[in-house]
Design a protein around this motif. Structure first.
Motif, PDB file in Angstrom:
ATOM      1  N   LEU A  11       0.852  -1.188   0.000  1.00 49.68           N
ATOM      2  CA  LEU A  11       0.000   0.000   0.000  1.00 49.68           C
ATOM      3  C   LEU A  11       0.888   1.239   0.000  1.00 49.68           C
ATOM      4  CD1 LEU A  11      -2.710   1.511   0.326  1.00 49.68           C
ATOM      5  CD2 LEU A  11      -2.535   1.130   2.785  1.00 49.68           C
ATOM      6  N   ILE A  12       0.747   2.048  -1.038  1.00 46.66           N
ATOM      7  CA  ILE A  12       1.509   3.293  -1.089  1.00 46.66           C
ATOM      8  C   ILE A  12       0.551   4.472  -1.234  1.00 46.66           C
ATOM      9  CG2 ILE A  12       3.530   2.207  -2.187  1.00 46.66           C
ATOM     10  CD1 ILE A  12       2.478   3.949  -4.744  1.00 46.66           C
ATOM     11  N   SER A  36      -2.458   3.760  -3.714  1.00 42.33           N
ATOM     12  CA  SER A  36      -2.465   2.615  -4.628  1.00 42.33           C
ATOM     13  C   SER A  36      -2.027   1.331  -3.933  1.00 42.33           C
ATOM     14  CB  SER A  36      -1.549   2.898  -5.829  1.00 42.33           C
ATOM     15  OG  SER A  36      -1.767   1.943  -6.846  1.00 42.33           O
ATOM     16  N   PHE A  37      -2.694   0.247  -4.265  1.00 45.86           N
ATOM     17  CA  PHE A  37      -2.238  -1.079  -3.867  1.00 45.86           C
ATOM     18  C   PHE A  37      -1.455  -1.656  -5.038  1.00 45.86           C
ATOM     19  CE2 PHE A  37      -5.925  -0.589  -1.094  1.00 45.86           C
ATOM     20  CZ  PHE A  37      -5.444  -1.100   0.111  1.00 45.86           C
ATOM     21  N   ILE A  38      -0.176  -1.965  -4.793  1.00 40.59           N
ATOM     22  CA  ILE A  38       0.656  -2.545  -5.846  1.00 40.59           C
ATOM     23  C   ILE A  38       0.836  -4.023  -5.533  1.00 40.59           C
ATOM     24  CG2 ILE A  38       2.943  -2.508  -6.926  1.00 40.59           C
ATOM     25  CD1 ILE A  38       3.184   0.415  -6.096  1.00 40.59           C
ATOM     26  N   THR A  39       0.481  -4.869  -6.495  1.00 42.76           N
ATOM     27  CA  THR A  39       0.590  -6.308  -6.252  1.00 42.76           C
ATOM     28  C   THR A  39       1.386  -6.947  -7.380  1.00 42.76           C
ATOM     29  OG1 THR A  39      -1.630  -6.116  -5.305  1.00 42.76           O
ATOM     30  CG2 THR A  39      -0.745  -8.338  -5.588  1.00 42.76           C
ATOM     31  N   ILE A  53     -12.033   8.443  -6.994  1.00 41.13           N
ATOM     32  CA  ILE A  53     -12.352   7.399  -7.957  1.00 41.13           C
ATOM     33  C   ILE A  53     -11.336   6.287  -7.741  1.00 41.13           C
ATOM     34  CG2 ILE A  53     -13.325   8.969  -9.677  1.00 41.13           C
ATOM     35  CD1 ILE A  53     -10.602   8.438 -11.256  1.00 41.13           C
ATOM     36  N   SER A  54     -11.685   5.084  -8.157  1.00 43.40           N
ATOM     37  CA  SER A  54     -10.750   3.970  -8.024  1.00 43.40           C
ATOM     38  C   SER A  54     -10.587   3.308  -9.391  1.00 43.40           C
ATOM     39  CB  SER A  54     -11.291   2.971  -7.007  1.00 43.40           C
ATOM     40  OG  SER A  54     -10.452   1.837  -6.946  1.00 43.40           O
ATOM     41  N   ILE A  55      -9.333   3.065  -9.768  1.00 42.07           N
ATOM     42  CA  ILE A  55      -9.039   2.466 -11.075  1.00 42.07           C
ATOM     43  C   ILE A  55      -8.342   1.129 -10.872  1.00 42.07           C
ATOM     44  CG2 ILE A  55      -7.894   2.761 -13.308  1.00 42.07           C
ATOM     45  CD1 ILE A  55      -7.893   5.757 -12.826  1.00 42.07           C
ATOM     46  N   THR A  56      -8.893   0.089 -11.485  1.00 36.20           N
ATOM     47  CA  THR A  56      -8.332  -1.257 -11.389  1.00 36.20           C
ATOM     48  C   THR A  56      -7.637  -1.612 -12.692  1.00 36.20           C
ATOM     49  OG1 THR A  56      -9.943  -2.028  -9.773  1.00 36.20           O
ATOM     50  CG2 THR A  56      -8.999  -3.689 -11.218  1.00 36.20           C
ATOM     51  N   GLU A  57      -6.388  -2.060 -12.618  1.00 36.36           N
ATOM     52  CA  GLU A  57      -5.643  -2.390 -13.842  1.00 36.36           C
ATOM     53  C   GLU A  57      -4.485  -3.319 -13.502  1.00 36.36           C
ATOM     54  OE1 GLU A  57      -2.806   0.328 -15.270  1.00 36.36           O
ATOM     55  OE2 GLU A  57      -2.553   1.317 -13.341  1.00 36.36           O
ATOM     56  N   ASN A  58      -3.854  -3.857 -14.542  1.00 36.35           N
ATOM     57  CA  ASN A  58      -2.692  -4.725 -14.362  1.00 36.35           C
ATOM     58  C   ASN A  58      -1.418  -4.156 -14.956  1.00 36.35           C
ATOM     59  OD1 ASN A  58      -3.355  -7.256 -12.983  1.00 36.35           O
ATOM     60  ND2 ASN A  58      -4.862  -7.480 -14.609  1.00 36.35           N
ATOM     61  N   GLU A  59      -1.550  -3.312 -15.969  1.00 30.41           N
ATOM     62  CA  GLU A  59      -0.373  -2.950 -16.763  1.00 30.41           C
ATOM     63  C   GLU A  59       0.412  -1.768 -16.213  1.00 30.41           C
ATOM     64  OE1 GLU A  59      -1.554  -2.533 -20.842  1.00 30.41           O
ATOM     65  OE2 GLU A  59      -2.325  -4.569 -20.942  1.00 30.41           O
ATOM     66  N   TYR A  96      -2.502  -3.233  -9.999  1.00 35.50           N
ATOM     67  CA  TYR A  96      -2.623  -1.871  -9.450  1.00 35.50           C
ATOM     68  C   TYR A  96      -4.079  -1.541  -9.193  1.00 35.50           C
ATOM     69  CZ  TYR A  96       2.084  -1.424 -11.361  1.00 35.50           C
ATOM     70  OH  TYR A  96       3.397  -1.621 -11.661  1.00 35.50           O
ATOM     71  N   ASN A  97      -4.359  -1.087  -7.988  1.00 33.97           N
ATOM     72  CA  ASN A  97      -5.678  -0.555  -7.659  1.00 33.97           C
ATOM     73  C   ASN A  97      -5.451   0.824  -7.065  1.00 33.97           C
ATOM     74  OD1 ASN A  97      -7.924  -2.708  -8.025  1.00 33.97           O
ATOM     75  ND2 ASN A  97      -6.159  -3.805  -7.199  1.00 33.97           N
ATOM     76  N   THR A  98      -5.795   1.851  -7.831  1.00 37.04           N
ATOM     77  CA  THR A  98      -5.378   3.207  -7.494  1.00 37.04           C
ATOM     78  C   THR A  98      -6.580   4.090  -7.218  1.00 37.04           C
ATOM     79  OG1 THR A  98      -3.512   2.865  -8.964  1.00 37.04           O
ATOM     80  CG2 THR A  98      -3.948   5.126  -8.276  1.00 37.04           C
ATOM     81  N   MET A  99      -6.541   4.754  -6.062  1.00 35.47           N
ATOM     82  CA  MET A  99      -7.600   5.680  -5.697  1.00 35.47           C
ATOM     83  C   MET A  99      -7.094   7.092  -5.866  1.00 35.47           C
ATOM     84  SD  MET A  99      -8.199   3.193  -2.644  1.00 35.47           S
ATOM     85  CE  MET A  99      -6.891   2.241  -3.402  1.00 35.47           C
ATOM     86  N   ILE A 100      -7.852   7.898  -6.600  1.00 30.57           N
ATOM     87  CA  ILE A 100      -7.428   9.266  -6.877  1.00 30.57           C
ATOM     88  C   ILE A 100      -8.485  10.228  -6.363  1.00 30.57           C
ATOM     89  CG2 ILE A 100      -7.003  10.930  -8.737  1.00 30.57           C
ATOM     90  CD1 ILE A 100      -5.695   8.565 -10.243  1.00 30.57           C
ATOM     91  N   GLY A 101      -8.049  11.191  -5.554  1.00 36.34           N
ATOM     92  CA  GLY A 101      -8.997  12.095  -4.899  1.00 36.34           C
ATOM     93  C   GLY A 101      -8.865  13.535  -5.330  1.00 36.34           C
ATOM     94  N   GLY A 102      -8.075  13.773  -6.379  1.00 35.48           N
ATOM     95  CA  GLY A 102      -7.940  15.157  -6.825  1.00 35.48           C
ATOM     96  C   GLY A 102      -6.653  15.366  -7.588  1.00 35.48           C
ATOM     97  N   PRO A 103      -6.386  16.628  -7.987  1.00 39.99           N
ATOM     98  CA  PRO A 103      -5.100  16.923  -8.615  1.00 39.99           C
ATOM     99  C   PRO A 103      -4.002  16.903  -7.553  1.00 39.99           C
ATOM    100  CG  PRO A 103      -6.353  18.939  -8.290  1.00 39.99           C
ATOM    101  CD  PRO A 103      -7.236  17.825  -7.831  1.00 39.99           C
TER     102      PRO A 103
END
Lengths: 234, 465
Positions: free
Chosen positions: A151-152, A202-205, B215-221, B269-276
């Protein structure tokens, strides 16, 4: 530009005048205006998410298993000296010519011990310089045993780019940062950041990966090709 | 009469279901997915309870959508995000176009967003001369191949490595083998400079969070992380139904989406973004815009019976198990959202009469409902769409046929008589079966009606007594 906020909210309120059938059921004979039981919350998720035991040793062994399965390299180091040697050894074997890093309790002393070109993201930096780094070295908020995730946040790990751009991401962490599962990780976010959240969490896995060609896994799609976690015992 | 869309679907799915190469490619990909999905699903203490909890949380969110959207947008705006509410596709497109013109944007990098496919953003931007590039590998491949994504989650699933190699050779002049590693590295090398030099990054949003305004973005790359890190302007597109009440709800939804969607325990990667970028942060976009898109989602919301279709988290698990999807292929649908869930929601988003044929393209096996991680009653909604389509616009000959049937079955003597006549006429049908003058041609062309037995059940019953 004027937007359609009021219009959309009006449409929503109009639509919601008729109640929907109970959640997750197939019974259309009666519609409920309130759910049949209180909304499930963070604590209750543990009843059905993958199980994690309470003691350190089982959590550590689960974490190691997850790290291995997801191709995350890791090391458990007894002292700061060992941690420094671990990083220096990586530098030698991978022949790092340029290092990206952020200043921090764990990173600074180790970075200082390495003689090479450096890009510190705490000072205004050019993203092209960061792109040429062989490694990005950062700290983190927590390590999740359940999933093998790191978790970062923009605050704990030197912003957004450091952990995403260089081909190798090295994380320096402490064993006390290990949490059991995702609900515990979200609890930690609530407690640590409360009403002032960093702009990026971000959760990095594992290292970046793709399965877009014939569903065959390839590591290093766009983000780091390699992910290493060096964990200091404390 | 069938619409143009129905005709196209019939032709395309007919052709695709006979394409054995296509079938083999899809089968191989989905078999691998199923193995991984089952392995990770079995780690849950209780997968069914996890689905139920997710359904309840989405129910809460969708049935109080106004409240949660206001909470989310107020929190976002308080921290410097510009929120734009778009009632339809055109408003959403125009917002992005105006913003690009106002900020003198030249190049745009995108990470995967199905909502942008829905509003046809790429073609609108390209028409105005903007350089728009898809960074997700699968999306990039279909962009180069000038086609729509084949599948919600695996856009280039229908292409073999050999075909992808040829696409790269033709469009990029690259000369690689057909190894997935090498092909991936071609895209990686091209994209890296794009992240650093693009003026605008456009992403989707898998979830919105009301409680904390994120917002939350789910991705692998990692392409979404890079897209939302370096360009000065970040624009996220989000359907209004994506909001969740609490930040902590993600502790359930992130693994659920990964397991149902890709057979993973959690994505890379599961990334939460709350603003600039905030003042005390070292990097990140100077501006963050969130475009909230209705585009007839409120139409679906007003149908209380099918409202749970808005619980959808776009994992595509229902596509992956659907016998119709597997044989017809993703492109045959002609919709942004393919498969069972697409067949449920497209009639709401684009018109029931034009898209009712999708609800008929189902064996009603209910595999979709079984795998749905948020327990949408998908196969029943296909039936609801059929019912609604007919009651809205009845078909005259079906109506007459049913009146005749009701009449004949209500009078036993008449029913007996019609069976006798049918038995006599059946051999004659053989002469025209499947030909142009056969009224039942659509059915009889590829199927045989069993011979009517010499004696009916009633007759046999009587004789035994």
């Amino acid at each position: 530009m004027n937007d359609s906020k009021d219009l959309i909210l009006r449409r929503i309120r109009e639509a919601l005048k008729s109640p929907a059938p109970v959640p997750g059921g197939h019974d259309y004979s009666h519609a409920e205006t309130t759910p049949t039981r209180p909304k499930p919350d963070l604590g209750s998720f543990r009843q059905f998410l993958p199980e994690v035991e309470n003691d350190f040793n089982s959590q550590w062994s689960l974490l190691s298993k997850n790290f291995t399965a997801l191709k995350t390299d890791f090391g458990l180091l007894d002292s700061k000296e060992e941690l420094t040697r671990f990083v220096q050894e990586l530098q030698r074997t991978e022949n790092w010519k340029r290092i990206g890093y952020h200043r921090g309790g764990l990173t600074t002393p180790i970075i200082d011990s390495i003689q090479t070109e450096k890009v510190c993201v705490n000072d205004p930096y050019d993203c092209q310089d960061l792109e040429k780094c062989d490694v990005g070295i950062s700290e983190c908020d927590a390590i999740v045993a359940q999933t093998g995730s790191i978790l970062i946040t923009a605050r704990s790990a030197g912003g957004r780019g450091l952990s995403a751009l260089p081909p190798h991401h090295l994380i320096l962490a402490r064993t006390s940062q290990m949490v059991s599962d995702l609900p515990a990780a979200y609890d930690l976010l609530y407690q640590r950041y409360g009403q002032s959240y960093p702009s990026m969490i971000s959760f990095i896995t594992g290292p970046s990966r793709t399965g877009d060609i014939e569903r065959i896994v390839v590591l290093g799609a766009h983000g780091p090709k390699k992910l290493t976690v060096a964990i200091l015992k404390d | 009469m069938s619409t143009g869309y129905a005709k196209e679907f019939k032709e395309n799915s007919g052709r695709m279901s006979q394409d054995l190469t296509h079938r083999a490619v899809i089968k191989k990909a989905l078999n691998a997915y199923e193995v991984k999905r089952d392995e990770n699903r079995s780690k849950y203490l209780d997968w069914q309870e996890a689905r139920q909890a997710a359904a309840e949380i989405k129910w809460e969110a969708v049935n109080h959508l106004d409240r949660y959207l206001l909470e989310m947008t107020e929190k976002l705006e308080a921290r410097g995000t510009k929120v734009f509410w778009a009632s339809n596709a055109e408003e959403a497109r125009n917002y992005v176009i105006n913003l690009s013109q106002e900020k003198k944007v030249q190049s745009i990098i995108k990470s995967k967003t199905m909502t942008s496919e829905e509003i046809h953003l790429n073609s609108a931007l390209e028409k105005l001369g903007y350089d728009v590039i898809e960074s997700d590998l699968g999306e990039y491949i279909v962009q180069l191949n000038e086609e729509a994504p084949y599948h919600l989650v695996f856009p280039a699933m229908h292409l073999t490595r050999g075909q992808i190699k040829e696409i790269f050779k033709k469009k990029l002049g690259s000369n690689t083998s057909d190894q997935p590693e090498e092909l991936t590295m071609v895209a990686r090398d091209i994209m890296r400079q794009k992240y650093l030099t693009a003026d605008m990054g456009i992403s989707g949003a898998n979830f919105g969070v009301a409680e904390t305004g994120m917002i939350s973005i789910t991705e692998n790359e990692g392409n979404a992380r890079l897209t939302t890190s370096f360009p000065k302007i970040h624009v996220a597109l989000m359907g209004i139904e994506k909001v969740l009440p609490k930040l902590g709800d993600l502790a359930l939804f992130l693994p659920l989406l990964a397991t149902a969607g890709g057979g993973q325990q959690i994505t890379c990667y599961n990334t939460m973004i709350g603003g600039p970028r905030l003042n005390d942060e070292v990097d990140g976009p100077e501006e963050f815009h969130l475009v909230l898109i209705d585009n007839r989602r409120t139409e679906l919301l007003s149908d209380a019976e099918q409202r749970d279709a808005l619980h959808c988290i776009r994992c595509a698990a229902c596509l992956n198990v659907c016998p119709i999807f597997k044989s017809s292929g993703g492109h045959s649908y002609g919709t942004t959202y393919q498969g069972p869930i697409g067949s449920v929601i497209t009639p709401h988003l684009r018109g029931l009469q034009d898209w009712k044929h999708l609800s008929l393209a189902s064996s009603l096996c209910a595999s979709c409902t079984d795998v749905c991680p948020v327990k949408i009653d998908i196969h029943h909604h296909l039936l609801h769409n059929r019912r609604n389509a007919v009651s809205q616009s009845p078909v005259w000959w079906e109506k007459i046929a049913f009146i005749g049937f009701t009449f004949a079955t209500a009078i036993p003597a008449l029913f007996q008589l019609s069976i006798k006549i049918a038995r006599l006429l059946q051999p004659l049908h053989g002469l025209i079966k499947g030909s142009l003058i056969d009224p039942a041609r659509a059915w009889t062309q590829t199927r045989d009606l069993p011979e009517i037995p010499a004696k009916s059940f009633r007759q046999q019953w009587k004789e035994r007594k």
